[in-house]
Write an enzyme that holds these catalytic residues in place. Structure first.
Site, PDB file in Angstrom:
ATOM      1  N   ILE A  64       0.835  -1.190   0.000  1.00 42.76           N
ATOM      2  CA  ILE A  64       0.000   0.000   0.000  1.00 42.76           C
ATOM      3  C   ILE A  64       0.873   1.244   0.000  1.00 42.76           C
ATOM      4  CG2 ILE A  64      -1.897   1.136   1.205  1.00 42.76           C
ATOM      5  CD1 ILE A  64      -2.433  -1.506   2.575  1.00 42.76           C
ATOM      6  N   ILE A 101       2.236  -0.782  -5.527  1.00 38.02           N
ATOM      7  CA  ILE A 101       3.575  -0.597  -4.981  1.00 38.02           C
ATOM      8  C   ILE A 101       3.640   0.796  -4.374  1.00 38.02           C
ATOM      9  CG2 ILE A 101       4.785  -2.244  -6.453  1.00 38.02           C
ATOM     10  CD1 ILE A 101       5.544  -0.033  -8.326  1.00 38.02           C
ATOM     11  N   ASP A 102       4.600   0.997  -3.481  1.00 43.91           N
ATOM     12  CA  ASP A 102       4.707   2.262  -2.765  1.00 43.91           C
ATOM     13  C   ASP A 102       4.982   3.430  -3.705  1.00 43.91           C
ATOM     14  OD1 ASP A 102       4.460   0.818  -0.407  1.00 43.91           O
ATOM     15  OD2 ASP A 102       6.630   0.706  -0.091  1.00 43.91           O
ATOM     16  N   LYS A 103       4.662   4.605  -3.231  1.00 43.79           N
ATOM     17  CA  LYS A 103       4.897   5.839  -3.986  1.00 43.79           C
ATOM     18  C   LYS A 103       6.336   5.914  -4.493  1.00 43.79           C
ATOM     19  CE  LYS A 103       5.458  10.803  -3.206  1.00 43.79           C
ATOM     20  NZ  LYS A 103       5.396  11.888  -2.195  1.00 43.79           N
ATOM     21  N   ARG A 132      10.780  -3.804   2.444  1.00 39.04           N
ATOM     22  CA  ARG A 132      11.437  -2.795   3.279  1.00 39.04           C
ATOM     23  C   ARG A 132      11.517  -3.260   4.730  1.00 39.04           C
ATOM     24  NH1 ARG A 132       7.915   2.375   1.721  1.00 39.04           N
ATOM     25  NH2 ARG A 132       9.462   3.481   2.996  1.00 39.04           N
TER      26      ARG A 132
END
Length: 357
Positions: free
Chosen positions: A6, A166-168, A270
């Protein structure tokens, strides 16, 4: 429908939108209603249209078809009859949009497109969904523009659109479903872990062993609501997360690591790499934006600052994506080259590492 990693911003947005797990799907609650004691039997689509502003019966029926109408914890069809005491929820695989999505002419790097799916290579810095603090300028706004002349594609239809995220500040490949059947099929593939997702990262240090698997639960960090953290695999907190990693290049104080996802939890790579003691390079949220390996000298400090400037985000790229085509059954496999900021970072470390040998 499925849920992958997210957006950072959505971690904040999720504070006001409970995340539920229903039939193996992680979903955000958008609305909740409890039928009163005098409620007469009434179709759930009519029940919701009377309570939701700016929602047509057709839109509610689309949500039901997508499994987004929940009564007493179970997905129901639009002809379900609400009875006294029923708890009716409207859920989505994304946080609630505060405003109607508007089409914006934002360039898209389209890797593949046909009548059923679209594969896009997202650049770092582009938020996927509108959400807390990012109400426009997102990938969804760009998709609305791309499909502006496609009458069958409604960016607000929960049966269509992004199947994962996927993340920003992560770059790489995403698949978009253009039909309801495609989204259902692709969502099932992600849930059953039959898709192929490979990421490339730059991490601090040299993982030991250089190849392995991290299996933990991942959930929100109780000490910092903007972070995720690991929990024991068999414990009650968090959800199961499995990452397979392999060092593909040792560059002295950092390593280039390939990560293959078996699951897709929020910030999974991460969090898992940090749990090994090897945070992603320049990952500010998880401590990778500090000097974690190396010598104490002004020259080295300057070198690291230059590296941070070259790649001003976590060094993570979704390089490959594989899935079975939802209509033809053909095995599809796509690759996106490492973007220039990460490649420049790797090249700079190669020069530095070779100079120390």
């Amino acid at each position: 429908m499925s849920q992958d990693t997210i957006e950072d911003e959505e971690l904040t947005a999720a504070e006001d939108a409970p995340v539920l797990e229903i039939d193996g799907r992680e979903l955000y609650e958008h609305f909740r209603f409890v039928a009163d004691k005098g409620q007469e039997l009434l179709r759930v689509d009519k029940f919701l249209v009377a309570r939701l502003q700016k929602s047509s019966r057709n839109r509610v029926q689309q949500a039901a078809e997508a499994g987004c109408i929940i009564v007493n914890g179970k997905a129901v069809k639009s002809n379900y009859r609400v009875k006294p005491g029923d708890v009716v929820q409207v859920v989505m695989d994304r946080p609630r949009y505060e405003f109607e999505v508007i089409a914006q002419d934002i360039p898209l790097d389209i890797v593949y497109e046909d009548r059923y799916v679209l594969v896009v290579n997202k650049p770092a810095g582009l938020v996927v969904h509108p959400g807390h603090g990012n109400y426009d300028g997102t990938l969804v706004n760009a998709l609305a523009w791309h499909f502006r002349d496609t009458p069958d594609y409604d960016v607000n239809d929960p049966r269509l659109g992004l199947v994962h995220r996927i993340d920003k500040d992560t770059s790489g490949l995403l698949v978009v479903a253009k039909t309801p059947d495609a989204k259902t099929d692709l969502g099932r593939q992600f849930f059953n872990k039959t898709t192929k997702r490979e990421y490339v990262s730059v991490v601090w240090g040299n993982p030991e062993p250089p190849k392995g698997t991290v299996a933990t639960n991942i959930g929100r960090n109780p000490k910092d609501r903007l972070q995720m953290t690991t929990f024991p695999l068999d414990g009650p907190e968090g959800k199961r997360a499995v990452t397979h990693y392999e060092t593909i290049e040792n560059l002295g104080y950092v390593s280039v690591v390939k990560c293959v996802l078996e699951t897709g939890r929020t910030h999974q790579i991460r969090v898992h790499m940090r749990s090994l003691g090897h945070p992603l390079f320049n990952d500010a949220r998880y401590g990778g934006d500090k000097i974690l390996r190396g010598v104490h000298s002004s020259t080295y400090q300057s070198f690291i600052n230059n590296c941070f400037a070259l790649c001003p985000r976590q060094a993570l790229h979704a390089r490959t994506l594989g899935f079975r085509h939802p209509e033809t059954g053909e095995e599809m496999f796509f690759t996106a080259e490492i973007p220039s900021d990460m490649q420049s970072l790797i090249d700079k470390w190669r020069v530095y590492s070779s100079s120390k040998k």
